[in-house]
Write a protein that holds these residues in place. Structure first.
Motif, PDB file in Angstrom:
ATOM      1  N   VAL A 187      51.803  45.419  -5.047  1.00 36.04           N
ATOM      2  CA  VAL A 187      50.712  46.396  -5.150  1.00 36.04           C
ATOM      3  C   VAL A 187      51.276  47.816  -5.023  1.00 36.04           C
ATOM      4  N   LEU A 188      52.265  47.991  -4.131  1.00 32.28           N
ATOM      5  CA  LEU A 188      52.913  49.304  -3.999  1.00 32.28           C
ATOM      6  C   LEU A 188      53.622  49.677  -5.299  1.00 32.28           C
ATOM      7  N   ASP A 189      54.310  48.679  -5.904  1.00 24.34           N
ATOM      8  CA  ASP A 189      55.026  48.919  -7.160  1.00 24.34           C
ATOM      9  C   ASP A 189      54.072  49.386  -8.247  1.00 24.34           C
ATOM     10  N   ALA A 190      52.837  48.875  -8.171  1.00 25.77           N
ATOM     11  CA  ALA A 190      51.856  49.246  -9.188  1.00 25.77           C
ATOM     12  C   ALA A 190      51.212  50.601  -8.873  1.00 25.77           C
ATOM     13  N   ASP A 191      51.759  51.296  -7.870  1.00 26.42           N
ATOM     14  CA  ASP A 191      51.281  52.644  -7.521  1.00 26.42           C
ATOM     15  C   ASP A 191      49.826  52.671  -7.072  1.00 26.42           C
ATOM     16  N   LEU A 192      49.406  51.617  -6.384  1.00 29.98           N
ATOM     17  CA  LEU A 192      48.010  51.584  -5.940  1.00 29.98           C
ATOM     18  C   LEU A 192      47.854  52.157  -4.526  1.00 29.98           C
ATOM     19  N   GLY A 193      48.959  52.515  -3.927  1.00 26.00           N
ATOM     20  CA  GLY A 193      48.891  53.181  -2.627  1.00 26.00           C
ATOM     21  C   GLY A 193      49.027  52.217  -1.453  1.00 26.00           C
ATOM     22  N   MET A 194      49.366  52.801  -0.308  1.00 33.28           N
ATOM     23  CA  MET A 194      49.657  51.976   0.870  1.00 33.28           C
ATOM     24  C   MET A 194      48.464  51.241   1.451  1.00 33.28           C
ATOM     25  N   PRO A 195      47.293  51.911   1.560  1.00 35.04           N
ATOM     26  CA  PRO A 195      46.149  51.139   2.115  1.00 35.04           C
ATOM     27  C   PRO A 195      45.843  49.905   1.288  1.00 35.04           C
ATOM     28  N   ALA A 196      45.868  50.051  -0.042  1.00 39.73           N
ATOM     29  CA  ALA A 196      45.588  48.905  -0.904  1.00 39.73           C
ATOM     30  C   ALA A 196      46.649  47.831  -0.706  1.00 39.73           C
ATOM     31  N   ALA A 197      47.901  48.253  -0.553  1.00 41.76           N
ATOM     32  CA  ALA A 197      48.991  47.287  -0.372  1.00 41.76           C
ATOM     33  C   ALA A 197      48.804  46.526   0.936  1.00 41.76           C
ATOM     34  N   ALA A 198      48.419  47.255   1.985  1.00 35.21           N
ATOM     35  CA  ALA A 198      48.223  46.599   3.289  1.00 35.21           C
ATOM     36  C   ALA A 198      47.082  45.591   3.204  1.00 35.21           C
ATOM     37  N   VAL A 199      45.964  45.997   2.584  1.00 38.16           N
ATOM     38  CA  VAL A 199      44.828  45.083   2.448  1.00 38.16           C
ATOM     39  C   VAL A 199      45.233  43.857   1.641  1.00 38.16           C
ATOM     40  N   ALA A 200      45.998  44.085   0.554  1.00 36.67           N
ATOM     41  CA  ALA A 200      46.417  42.969  -0.298  1.00 36.67           C
ATOM     42  C   ALA A 200      47.316  42.016   0.481  1.00 36.67           C
ATOM     43  N   ALA A 201      48.199  42.570   1.302  1.00 33.08           N
ATOM     44  CA  ALA A 201      49.110  41.720   2.079  1.00 33.08           C
ATOM     45  C   ALA A 201      48.317  40.818   3.021  1.00 33.08           C
ATOM     46  N   ALA A 228      61.008  43.823  -1.907  1.00 34.31           N
ATOM     47  CA  ALA A 228      60.867  43.975  -0.462  1.00 34.31           C
ATOM     48  C   ALA A 228      59.734  44.943  -0.190  1.00 34.31           C
ATOM     49  N   LEU A 229      59.048  44.712   0.909  1.00 43.66           N
ATOM     50  CA  LEU A 229      57.953  45.614   1.277  1.00 43.66           C
ATOM     51  C   LEU A 229      58.479  46.644   2.264  1.00 43.66           C
ATOM     52  N   THR A 230      58.384  47.901   1.861  1.00 45.31           N
ATOM     53  CA  THR A 230      58.751  48.991   2.768  1.00 45.31           C
ATOM     54  C   THR A 230      57.629  50.001   2.737  1.00 45.31           C
ATOM     55  N   MET A 231      57.052  50.262   3.880  1.00 44.69           N
ATOM     56  CA  MET A 231      55.994  51.271   3.932  1.00 44.69           C
ATOM     57  C   MET A 231      56.491  52.462   4.723  1.00 44.69           C
ATOM     58  N   ARG A 232      56.474  53.604   4.082  1.00 43.92           N
ATOM     59  CA  ARG A 232      56.868  54.819   4.791  1.00 43.92           C
ATOM     60  C   ARG A 232      55.602  55.550   5.205  1.00 43.92           C
ATOM     61  N   VAL A 233      55.292  55.435   6.473  1.00 49.41           N
ATOM     62  CA  VAL A 233      54.050  56.053   6.925  1.00 49.41           C
ATOM     63  C   VAL A 233      54.359  57.400   7.554  1.00 49.41           C
ATOM     64  N   GLY A 234      53.367  58.274   7.539  1.00 46.00           N
ATOM     65  CA  GLY A 234      53.527  59.607   8.099  1.00 46.00           C
ATOM     66  C   GLY A 234      54.532  60.400   7.279  1.00 46.00           C
ATOM     67  N   THR A 235      55.202  61.330   7.951  1.00 49.16           N
ATOM     68  CA  THR A 235      56.149  62.171   7.233  1.00 49.16           C
ATOM     69  C   THR A 235      57.523  61.526   7.199  1.00 49.16           C
ATOM     70  N   GLY A 236      57.640  60.389   7.838  1.00 44.64           N
ATOM     71  CA  GLY A 236      58.917  59.684   7.838  1.00 44.64           C
ATOM     72  C   GLY A 236      59.825  60.126   8.965  1.00 44.64           C
ATOM     73  N   GLY A 237      59.471  61.176   9.667  1.00 43.86           N
ATOM     74  CA  GLY A 237      60.333  61.674  10.742  1.00 43.86           C
ATOM     75  C   GLY A 237      60.051  60.979  12.055  1.00 43.86           C
ATOM     76  N   ALA A 238      60.564  61.573  13.124  1.00 48.61           N
ATOM     77  CA  ALA A 238      60.359  60.994  14.443  1.00 48.61           C
ATOM     78  C   ALA A 238      59.551  61.962  15.287  1.00 48.61           C
ATOM     79  N   VAL A 239      58.890  61.438  16.303  1.00 50.29           N
ATOM     80  CA  VAL A 239      58.152  62.309  17.209  1.00 50.29           C
ATOM     81  C   VAL A 239      58.649  62.082  18.620  1.00 50.29           C
TER      82      VAL A 239
END
Lengths: 287, 234
Positions: free
Chosen positions: A51-65, A119-130
Motif C-alpha cells: 500500500v505504501l508502494d502504491a503511494d496511498l500514504g502511511m495511515p492507509a498502509a497501517a490500516v491495510a496491515a 519490506a515495510l518501513t514507516m518513517r514517522v514524524g520528521t525522522g529525527g530524535a527527541v
C-alpha cells in the motif's frame, strides 16, 4: 550503563508484549498454539508495504496491515483450523502445532518467493530524535510505544470490562462452565483469532517504525512471541505484557553489554529458567 | 410438559450406560432422580444439558426437541444445569461468575439482589475469587450463577457433593425456599435420598441405567425396597 539502553529495552519489550498477547490468548482458549503468528504479522506488514508502494500514504498502509492480518486470522480459523477444533486435549495441541507450522511455511514461502525484497518501513514524524528527560529517543520509537500502549490498554479494557471480554475469560477459565452459561466457545475463538491477527498486524506496523519488517522476519517473530508467552504464562494476557517488557530489557541490555549475537541465547535461557522455577510462567495459572 | 425424556439411550463411546430412560417434569414441579453411584443419573442429566449425545430417544424442552443441541444453545433456552463438579470460573470474583450467569444478556440487578438474598454469604464475599471459596460457598455460587439466567428449569446433579451433612441440609433448605418463593421448576439427581425426597413432589429410582420405580415422594418413602436400599430402614 546507559539509561537509554533500558528505555530501548522497554520500548522493544512493549512491542514484544503486543505480539505475544494474541498468541497467549489463543492458547488459553483451548490449546491452540499458533506457530504462524509471526508470519501473520509479516503478511500484514508486506500488505502494508504494498500500500505504501502504491503511494496511498502511511495511515492507509497501517490500516491495510492490521485489516489484512485480521482477515488472515479469521480465514485460518474458519478453514484449516476446523479439524483441529474437533480434537480435545493433547491431541488438539499437537495437531494445532502441526497445522500452524505448515501454515507458517506456506506464508513464509509465498512471501519470500513473491516479495523477496519487499519490506515495510514507516518513517514517522520528521525522522529525527527527541530528548525525553535527558534521554534521546527516536521519534519512530515514541510513536511505536504510544500506539502499543494504547492498543494494549484497549485489549485489557476489552477483556476486563466488556461482556464479550468476560466471555473470553470464562472460556479460558473453564470451557464447560462457559458453555453452561450460554457462551459459545467457537464464537469466542473466532473473535480471538481475529483479534490476535489484528494485534500481529499492528505489531508489524509499530515494528516498522524503528526497523524494517522484511518478508523473511516471520520465523524470528514467532520464536520471540513463543518465548514471551512461555515466560509470561500460557493463557495470561498480563503475563505476556510483563514478560515482554522484562525480556525486552534483558534483550537490550545483553545486546549493549555483550553483543547482539548472544541475545537469542540469553532470551532462551531466560525462558528455560522460568520453566524451571515457575512452570506455569510468571502469571500463568497451573492446571 | 416442560421437560420430557422418552426412551433415552446414552453412553460413552460404544458402551451404553443409560437404557431407554423415560420421565417428565411439569412446570412448577420438583422431581428427584435417585439411585446409587454409577446408576446413570449424571449421564442422563449430561445428555439433557447437551454435554453428551444420545444414541436413541427424544428429549423435548417446552415442546422443542433439544437432544443433540450444543450445551450453550440448551442453556440459552432457559435450562440451567449445575453439574456436581460445578465448573465455576475459579480465577474470577463471585460477582463476575454471577454476571456470566446472565450471558448473553446484561445481568438483571433485581435477579442479582434475589440471589444475594438467598445466599447472603455470596454478597459478603462478592470480590473474592471463586477458587478460594469453601465447598458450600462454591455450591451456593454454582446455583446462584444458574439462577442469574432466570432459568425455567433448574437441573442439579448431586448438589450435596463434598458438603458436610449440615451444609447439605442447608443447601436443600435453600432449594426449598426457591421453590416456595418463586415456583421454580427443579430436577435434582441425588444419592442422599432422604434430602431429595424431602424436596421433591415426585421421584424416579434409577438402577443400572434403567428407571426401576417411580411415584410421588411420599409413595417412594413408603416403599419397602426404597427404604431398604436408600433410606437405611430394614
Amino acid at each position: 550503563m546507559n539509561p537509554a539502553v533500558i528505555v530501548d529495552g522497554l520500548i522493544g519489550g512493549l512491542q514484544l508484549g503486543l505480539l505475544a498477547v494474541g498468541l497467549t490468548l489463543l492458547y488459553g482458549l483451548g490449546g491452540i498454539l499458533n506457530l504462524a503468528h509471526g508470519q501473520i504479522a509479516v503478511f500484514g506488514g508486506i500488505v502494508g508495504a504494498a500500500v505504501l508502494d502504491a503511494d496511498l500514504g502511511m495511515p492507509a498502509a497501517a490500516v491495510a496491515a492490521v485489516a489484512s492480518a485480521l482477515a488472515l486470522g479469521l480465514v485460518l480459523d474458519q478453514s484449516i483450523m476446523r479439524p483441529v477444533y474437533k480434537r480435545r486435549g493433547e491431541e488438539r495441541i499437537l495437531l494445532s502445532l502441526l497445522v500452524t507450522l505448515g501454515v507458517s511455511f506456506v506464508i513464509d514461502g509465498v512471501l519470500v518467493w513473491r516479495y523477496p525484497s519487499e519490506a515495510l518501513t514507516m518513517r514517522v514524524g520528521t525522522g529525527g530524535a527527541v530528548d525525553v528527560l535527558g534521554i534521546t529517543i527516536r521519534q519512530g520509537s515514541l510513536w511505536a510505544s504510544a500506539i502499543t500502549i494504547v492498543a494494549i490498554g484497549a485489549v485489557i479494557v476489552f477483556l476486563q470490562y466488556t461482556r464479550t471480554g468476560r466471555a473470553v475469560r470464562s472460556v479460558i477459565e473453564d470451557e464447560t462452565g462457559a458453555q453452561l452459561v450460554g457462551v459459545n466457545p467457537a464464537t469466542v475463538r473466532t473473535v480471538i483469532f481475529g483479534l490476535s491477527g489484528a494485534l500481529a498486524g499492528l505489531f508489524a506496523v509499530t515494528q516498522s517504525m524503528t526497523s524494517p519488517v522484511t518478508s523473511s522476519s516471520g520465523v524470528s517473530y514467532t520464536i520471540l512471541a513463543l518465548i514471551v508467552t512461555v515466560v509470561g504464562g500460557l493463557g495470561s494476557a498480563r503475563g505476556a505484557l510483563l514478560a515482554g517488557v522484562l525480556l525486552g530489557v534483558v534483550n537490550a541490555v545483553s545486546a549493549a553489554e555483550i553483543g547482539s549475537y548472544i541475545t537469542a541465547i540469553i532470551l532462551l535461557a531466560a525462558a528455560a529458567l522460568t520453566i524451571l522455577l515457575r512452570p506455569a510462567g510468571l502469571l500463568g495459572t497451573t492446571r | 410438559m416442560l421437560l420430557e425424556v422418552e426412551g433415552l439411550d446414552v453412553g460413552y463411546g460404544s458402551s451404553t450406560v443409560v437404557h431407554g430412560v423415560s420421565f417428565h417434569v411439569a412446570e412448577g414441579e420438583a422431581v428427584a432422580i435417585i439411585g446409587s453411584n454409577g446408576a446413570g443419573k449424571t449421564t442422563t442429566l449430561r445428555a439433557i444439558a447437551g454435554m453428551l449425545p444420545g444414541s436413541a430417544g427424544r428429549i423435548t424442552f417446552d415442546g422443542d426437541e433439544v437432544l443433540g443441541e450444543p450445551t450453550h444453545v440448551v442453556s440459552r433456552r432457559g435450562l440451567a444445569y449445575v453439574p456436581a463438579e460445578r465448573h465455576l470460573f475459579p480465577g474470577m470474583p463471585i460477582h463476575e461468575n454471577l454476571s456470566l450467569g446472565a450471558h448473553p444478556d446484561k445481568p438483571d440487578p433485581a435477579q442479582l439482589a434475589r440471589v444475594f438474598e438467598l445466599f447472603p454469604r455470596l454478597e459478603e464475599r462478592r470480590n473474592q475469587s471463586a477458587g478460594t471459596l469453601s465447598g458450600g460457598e462454591q455450591q451456593m455460587l454454582a446455583v446462584g450463577r444458574a439462577l442469574m439466567g432466570k432459568p425455567r428449569l433448574l437441573i442439579l446433579d448431586e448438589p450435596t457433593t463434598g458438603l458436610a451433612p449440615k451444609l447439605a441440609t442447608e443447601a436443600y433448605d435453600a432449594l426449598a425456599a426457591l421453590r416456595s418463593d418463586e415456583g421454580l421448576t427443579v430436577l435434582v439427581a441425588e444419592q442422599q435420598v432422604p434430602l431429595a425426597l424431602g424436596l421433591a413432589d415426585r421421584g424416579y429410582v434409577i438402577e443400572d441405567g434403567h428407571i426401576e420405580l417411580s411415584g410421588s415422594a411420599a409413595d417412594l418413602r413408603g416403599n419397602p425396597d426404597v427404604q431398604r436400599a436408600y433410606l437405611g430402614i430394614s
